[in-house]
Design an enzyme around this catalytic site. Sequence first.
Site, PDB file in Angstrom:
ATOM      1  N   LYS A   1       3.124   0.281  -0.992  1.00  0.00           N
ATOM      2  CA  LYS A   1       3.073   1.376  -0.010  1.00  0.00           C
ATOM      3  C   LYS A   1       2.770   2.667  -0.779  1.00  0.00           C
ATOM      4  O   LYS A   1       3.458   3.686  -0.661  1.00  0.00           O
ATOM      5  CB  LYS A   1       4.426   1.426   0.705  1.00  0.00           C
ATOM      6  CG  LYS A   1       4.502   2.346   1.876  1.00  0.00           C
ATOM      7  CD  LYS A   1       3.850   1.810   3.132  1.00  0.00           C
ATOM      8  CE  LYS A   1       3.896   2.875   4.205  1.00  0.00           C
ATOM      9  NZ  LYS A   1       2.835   2.793   5.181  1.00  0.00           N
TER      10      LYS A   1
ATOM     11  N   ASP B   1       2.401  -2.190   4.987  1.00  0.00           N
ATOM     12  CA  ASP B   1       2.591  -2.380   6.432  1.00  0.00           C
ATOM     13  C   ASP B   1       1.501  -3.269   7.024  1.00  0.00           C
ATOM     14  O   ASP B   1       1.779  -4.208   7.750  1.00  0.00           O
ATOM     15  CB  ASP B   1       2.688  -1.029   7.182  1.00  0.00           C
ATOM     16  CG  ASP B   1       1.688   0.003   6.673  1.00  0.00           C
ATOM     17  OD1 ASP B   1       0.590  -0.412   6.255  1.00  0.00           O
ATOM     18  OD2 ASP B   1       2.003   1.201   6.715  1.00  0.00           O
TER      19      ASP B   1
ATOM     20  N   TYR C   1      16.369  -2.227  -4.670  1.00  0.00           N
ATOM     21  CA  TYR C   1      17.385  -3.278  -4.820  1.00  0.00           C
ATOM     22  C   TYR C   1      18.118  -3.208  -6.158  1.00  0.00           C
ATOM     23  O   TYR C   1      18.928  -4.077  -6.458  1.00  0.00           O
ATOM     24  CB  TYR C   1      16.739  -4.660  -4.715  1.00  0.00           C
ATOM     25  CG  TYR C   1      16.542  -5.157  -3.305  1.00  0.00           C
ATOM     26  CD1 TYR C   1      16.361  -4.271  -2.253  1.00  0.00           C
ATOM     27  CD2 TYR C   1      16.521  -6.520  -3.025  1.00  0.00           C
ATOM     28  CE1 TYR C   1      16.161  -4.720  -0.969  1.00  0.00           C
ATOM     29  CE2 TYR C   1      16.326  -6.979  -1.740  1.00  0.00           C
ATOM     30  CZ  TYR C   1      16.143  -6.069  -0.717  1.00  0.00           C
ATOM     31  OH  TYR C   1      15.942  -6.524   0.556  1.00  0.00           O
TER      32      TYR C   1
ATOM     33  N   ASP D   1      10.809  -9.263  -0.107  1.00  0.00           N
ATOM     34  CA  ASP D   1      11.911  -9.840   0.648  1.00  0.00           C
ATOM     35  C   ASP D   1      11.517  -9.959   2.118  1.00  0.00           C
ATOM     36  O   ASP D   1      11.660 -11.021   2.750  1.00  0.00           O
ATOM     37  CB  ASP D   1      13.147  -8.931   0.484  1.00  0.00           C
ATOM     38  CG  ASP D   1      14.425  -9.628   0.900  1.00  0.00           C
ATOM     39  OD1 ASP D   1      14.379 -10.825   1.230  1.00  0.00           O
ATOM     40  OD2 ASP D   1      15.481  -8.971   0.905  1.00  0.00           O
TER      41      ASP D   1
END
Length: 433
Positions: free
Chosen positions: A231, A297, A159, A321
């Site tokens: 992740k 995940d 971002y 987000d």
Amino acid sequence: MSYSILNVPENGKKITITDGVLNVPDNPILPFIEGDGTGRDIWAASIRVLDAAVEKAYGGKRKINWMEVYAGQKAFDKFGSWLPDETVEAFHEFLVGIKGPLTTPIGGGIRSLNVALRKLLDLYACVRPVMYFEGVPSPVKHPEYVDMVIFRENTEDIYAGIEFENGTPENDKFKALFKEAFPEEYAKIRFPDTAGIGLKPVSKEGTERIVRSAINYAIKYGRKSITLVHKGNIMKYTEGAFMKWGYEIAEREFGDKIYTWAQWERTKAKKGQDAANAEQDAALADGKILVKDVIADIVFQQTITRARDFDILATMNLNGDFLSDALAAQIGGIGIAPGGNINYDTGAAIFEATHGTAPKYADKDVVNPGSVILSGEMMFRYMGWDEAADIILLAMGKAIAAKTVTYDFHRMMDGATKVKCSEFGDELIKQMS
Ligand code: NAP
């Protein structure tokens, strides 16, 4: 600071910060942005509820001096600027404020006003509590198990806004430089001729300040655990580094108050699993906060299937987000999802609705004002006005339990009374007494 388009209330005083501690006067000046679209209805209801809570809590001893500042469509219509400099200045000067949703300008240099405000004020922590009010319609069996707070890093990650559109000279230049300097990495781009490129910077400082904020919050509010979401199994030097730096700062700065899964792993390697388990059990029995991690995940499954295992979640920008909206779905949706964007070092903070302007409902007085009202609750707690914050939570719980709700809840609840946005505000004020 003197302003030409803003009116500073005469009677109020500024909130300031000394050595990381806010000094909040009894008559603080708080900047607010009304918001576009439904923001107008929502703000009209919210300001009455927030003032009523302060009055009820402090019987006139404390009072907010609201100061309107402008951003979004209203700012553009009045002053020809989507985000006037004075608005940013006012947040710098008065530190703590609140905003409704803003229209995203189409065309021009600003991608999003929210992102611009966060960047300009370096509001690095996006804090989103996710808690359940009894009776709120929910798609899960046990929404009451959900009581989490997301600490989302707000300034880095994919971002950061460093993107090169395919077909532009910038994209060509970037790829040419990249190819020259890193030919092996360049060869990994599957379709290099048409690939758009985005960069994902993740720094030690950026990670440390969000994890530190999350741990400080956990200590202040007696929370049990902090989960680092990442992740890192795939993106080792960005997401994986977030986990590594997160554990490191936890042990370095909060060693006597926390126990980490990294410690557990080290003890297991040296002395075996039973010893590691015993060490962890003893630390938790001693009141220490558990710092653990989860892959980004699986966290989407586990926060549904074992919500009670999660308390504070420290995340990077993109993961946070996604996760914020997913978790909000479990406890009634974005109509009541509050948020705060905070820099715990400078003290600057803007509390805000997490939903958008919902233009189809604008000026119809129908939407749920809960998101801004609960953002006000967060703001009061941040200011140390816990009594006013508690009154808001109690009133919200009672109004929902009485099934007096706006359309969004009404359509999912049996036997509920549908009220307008303004009437929901009235109901909260009534419930305060
Ligand atoms: P949105 O405004 O969040 O609305 C999407 C849907 O969410 C609405 O149609 C409505 O669902 C529900 N909703 C939103 N606010 C609600 C409330 N207060 N009470 C009950 N339900 C509510 O998203 P959007 O339509 O995609 O975006 C509209 C504009 O807002 C865009 O310009 C966007 O860029 C901007 N935006 C601003 C912010 C911000 O300022 N923080 C955030 C996101 C988007 P139902 O139709 O099912 O009733």
